[in-house]
Enzyme design. Structure first.
Site, PDB file in Angstrom:
ATOM      1  N   HIS A 298       0.738  -1.255  -0.094  1.00  0.00           N
ATOM      2  CA  HIS A 298       0.033   0.033   0.135  1.00  0.00           C
ATOM      3  C   HIS A 298       0.878   1.272   0.198  1.00  0.00           C
ATOM      4  O   HIS A 298       0.435   2.346   0.383  1.00  0.00           O
ATOM      5  CB  HIS A 298      -0.820  -0.078   1.232  1.00  0.00           C
ATOM      6  CG  HIS A 298      -1.785  -1.376   1.339  1.00  0.00           C
ATOM      7  ND1 HIS A 298      -2.919  -1.530   1.098  1.00  0.00           N
ATOM      8  CD2 HIS A 298      -1.165  -2.306   2.172  1.00  0.00           C
ATOM      9  CE1 HIS A 298      -3.301  -2.705   1.416  1.00  0.00           C
ATOM     10  NE2 HIS A 298      -2.302  -3.342   2.041  1.00  0.00           N
TER      11      HIS A 298
ATOM     12  N   SER B 111      15.616  22.017 -14.831  1.00  0.00           N
ATOM     13  CA  SER B 111      14.350  22.735 -14.808  1.00  0.00           C
ATOM     14  C   SER B 111      14.834  24.101 -15.546  1.00  0.00           C
ATOM     15  O   SER B 111      15.863  24.348 -15.116  1.00  0.00           O
ATOM     16  CB  SER B 111      13.644  22.897 -13.756  1.00  0.00           C
ATOM     17  OG  SER B 111      12.788  24.166 -13.656  1.00  0.00           O
TER      18      SER B 111
ATOM     19  N   LYS C 186      16.257  21.472  -9.484  1.00  0.00           N
ATOM     20  CA  LYS C 186      15.664  20.258  -9.928  1.00  0.00           C
ATOM     21  C   LYS C 186      16.525  19.358 -10.846  1.00  0.00           C
ATOM     22  O   LYS C 186      17.522  19.690 -11.599  1.00  0.00           O
ATOM     23  CB  LYS C 186      14.541  20.771 -11.010  1.00  0.00           C
ATOM     24  CG  LYS C 186      13.264  21.301 -10.063  1.00  0.00           C
ATOM     25  CD  LYS C 186      12.686  20.673  -9.157  1.00  0.00           C
ATOM     26  CE  LYS C 186      11.762  19.545  -9.589  1.00  0.00           C
ATOM     27  NZ  LYS C 186      10.604  20.000 -10.489  1.00  0.00           N
TER      28      LYS C 186
ATOM     29  N   GLU D  66       9.701   8.737 -16.578  1.00  0.00           N
ATOM     30  CA  GLU D  66       8.292   9.317 -16.633  1.00  0.00           C
ATOM     31  C   GLU D  66       7.881   8.907 -17.958  1.00  0.00           C
ATOM     32  O   GLU D  66       6.585   8.697 -18.246  1.00  0.00           O
ATOM     33  CB  GLU D  66       8.284  11.103 -16.577  1.00  0.00           C
ATOM     34  CG  GLU D  66       8.373  11.250 -15.017  1.00  0.00           C
ATOM     35  CD  GLU D  66       8.427  12.702 -14.671  1.00  0.00           C
ATOM     36  OE1 GLU D  66       8.439  12.848 -13.645  1.00  0.00           O
ATOM     37  OE2 GLU D  66       8.748  13.559 -15.756  1.00  0.00           O
TER      38      GLU D  66
END
Ligand code: ARG
Length: 481
Positions: free
Chosen positions: A179, A300, A306, A313
């Site tokens: 979970h 970024s 970043k 992704e």
């Protein structure tokens, strides 16, 4: 749309004695007086994507021509002319000098027309005892078979990458989740080997699909077979198929081999997507379990701090288009009566697109697996948080105090509640505090509360103990060597 016969791609070299468009002369000339509307051509044309099948198409034509000659259906001279003409065409396509024409609809006709330009009448005998229906079914099976062979190499490479990192991290502890809540400590190597198992089944599915698809439809002709004395076993063998397909209608009308391939690829992509999701979670600053280097991250344009896991992704995202390819083709196929219908021309783009996407995802995942750097201190820290060794405590109560597991679970729950109230972890409680819940607990209990002791105790077959993991990783590395 002023001139419906306008051949926009303009194959100037073609002689056109009857004044009708070359496509119709070649394919169905006799029956047709006028050319297609521009929209008709636009919706019908497939050369923009099926040009990818040129090598398979030429291989199929070579096998067919050789068989026709061996059976005395065409002359040996014609077969030789066809064979050398096809070599020239292969060279032109490889060199990029072949001009593909929309007016010639698809790869089959483009190649046949060019062959006719080069060698004349012999080329016009090549289509004896064959149809584009069995031709495209053959080409496409050859393509999918080749794609499977390439993917199997990539899957193996990825398995090797995972197993190598697993061997390195056989004893590295990390939090195991259910979970997405801290559950029990596991070893990082064990986690990585879980993907080797998944990938091994993926490879098995691809091999199964390959074995089932490896039958040759060539010679089924349009749908009914042919009156010529062809030798389908010879063409099947020449193209590396195990045997010819048994039923001519089935041969030209099913694309289950492509669907099975896309199913296997979709499941594989789903596995890669789950790992991509884990990479993304592990890289996020609250977790900080791994780092990817500059080679596998992007920055970024506004936030200088970043480091984004874009490859993960995009692997996760490309799974969407791969699954879409499967659903799309299933939907194309589901309403088609026997035998061939032009709907089936829509089988290729989803397969080509899914193949390119999965190949890229496999390469990117292998790259990330090899690149990632585990923060073992952070892993150990998180592995011990969230009362992750509560099950070890309960197991101790069962083993040493002979408590029934359900009772031990209850007692452990009370101890966790006490620790939570005191903002301590389990090992932070004193013996007296433990004994306030269960008086028979002894100091020996504290030995099982460390994450190292926890993972070391999981020696059951398939469990996370470092010894198990080291052995399993080595087994895979030997097998994949
Ligand atoms: N381009 C066609 C396809 O991909 C080739 C087969 C055409 N057959 C036909 N009967 N029109 O399916």
């Amino acid at each position: 749309m002023t001139d419906r016969r306008d051949n926009k791609s303009g194959r100037d070299g073609l002689t056109d004695k009857s004044n009708s468009p070359i496509s119709q002369q070649l394919q169905w000339g006799g029956r047709f007086g006028a050319g297609p509307d521009a929209v008709m051509q636009a919706i019908n044309v497939s050369i923009g994507f099926d040009a990818k099948l040129w090598a398979e198409d030429i291989a199929g034509s070579r096998a067919h021509a050789a068989m026709l000659a061996a059976q005395g259906i065409i002359s040996a001279d014609d077969a030789a002319a066809i064979n050398s003409g096809l070599s020239v065409i292969a060279g032109e396509i490889e060199a990029g000098s072949f001009s593909f024409a929309d007016a010639l609809e698809d790869i089959h006709t483009n190649i046949e027309v060019r062959l006719t330009e080069r060698i004349g009448e012999a080329a016009r005998r090549l289509h004896t005892a064959r149809s584009r229906n069995d031709q495209v079914a053959t080409d496409f099976r050859l393509y999918v078979r080749g794609a499977i062979d390439n993917l199997l190499l990539q899957v193996q490479d990825l398995m090797r990458a995972f197993a190598t990192r697993a061997a390195e991290h056989a004893g590295t502890v990390m939090p195991g989740f259910t979970h997405l809540q801290t559950a029990q400590p596991v070893t990082f190597g064990h986690h990585l080997l879980a993907y080797v198992e998944m990938l091994n089944r993926d490879a098995g599915r691809l091999r199964d699909a390959r074995a089932r698809l490896n039958e040759c439809p060539l010679g089924a002709a349009a749908l009914a077979g042919t009156s010529f004395p062809i030798d389908r076993h010879a063409t099947a063998a020449a193209l590396g198929f195990d045997r010819p397909t048994a039923n001519s209608l089935d041969s030209v009308s099913d694309r289950d081999f492509a669907l099975e391939y896309l199913s296997a690829v979709s499941i594989l992509a789903m596995h890669l997507s789950r790992f991509a999701e884990e990479i993304i979670i592990w890289c996020s600053s609250p977790y900080g379990l791994i780092k990817l280097s500059d080679a596998f991250t992007t920055g970024s344009s506004i936030m200088p701090q970043k480091r984004n896991p874009d490859a993960a992704e995009l692997t996760r995202a490309k799974t969407g288009r791969i699954t879409g390819a499967l659903v799309g083709l299933l939907t194309v196929m589901k309403g088609l009566p026997m035998a061939y219908a032009k709907d089936m021309q829509e089988d290729k783009e989803p397969v080509f697109d899914a193949t390119a996407a999965i190949s890229l995802c496999l390469a990117a995942t292998a790259g990330m697996v090899r690149d990632m750097d585990a923060d073992t201190a952070r892993m150990a820290e998180l592995a011990g948080s969230g009362f992750s060794t509560a099950t070890d405590l309960a197991d101790w109560l069962v083993r040493v105090l002979k408590m029934p597991f359900r009772d031990a679970h209850h007692v452990t729950g009370q101890i966790v509640r006490l620790a939570e109230a005191k903002k301590l972890d389990l090992a932070g409680l004193t013996l007296a505090e433990m004994q306030s819940v269960e008086p028979r607990i002894t100091a020996e209990l504290f030995n099982v509360l460390t994450v190292e002791a926890s993972v070391a105790s999981r020696v059951s077959y398939g469990g996370t103990a470092p010894g198990n993991v080291a052995r399993a990783a080595q087994k895979w590395l030997d097998q994949l060597a």
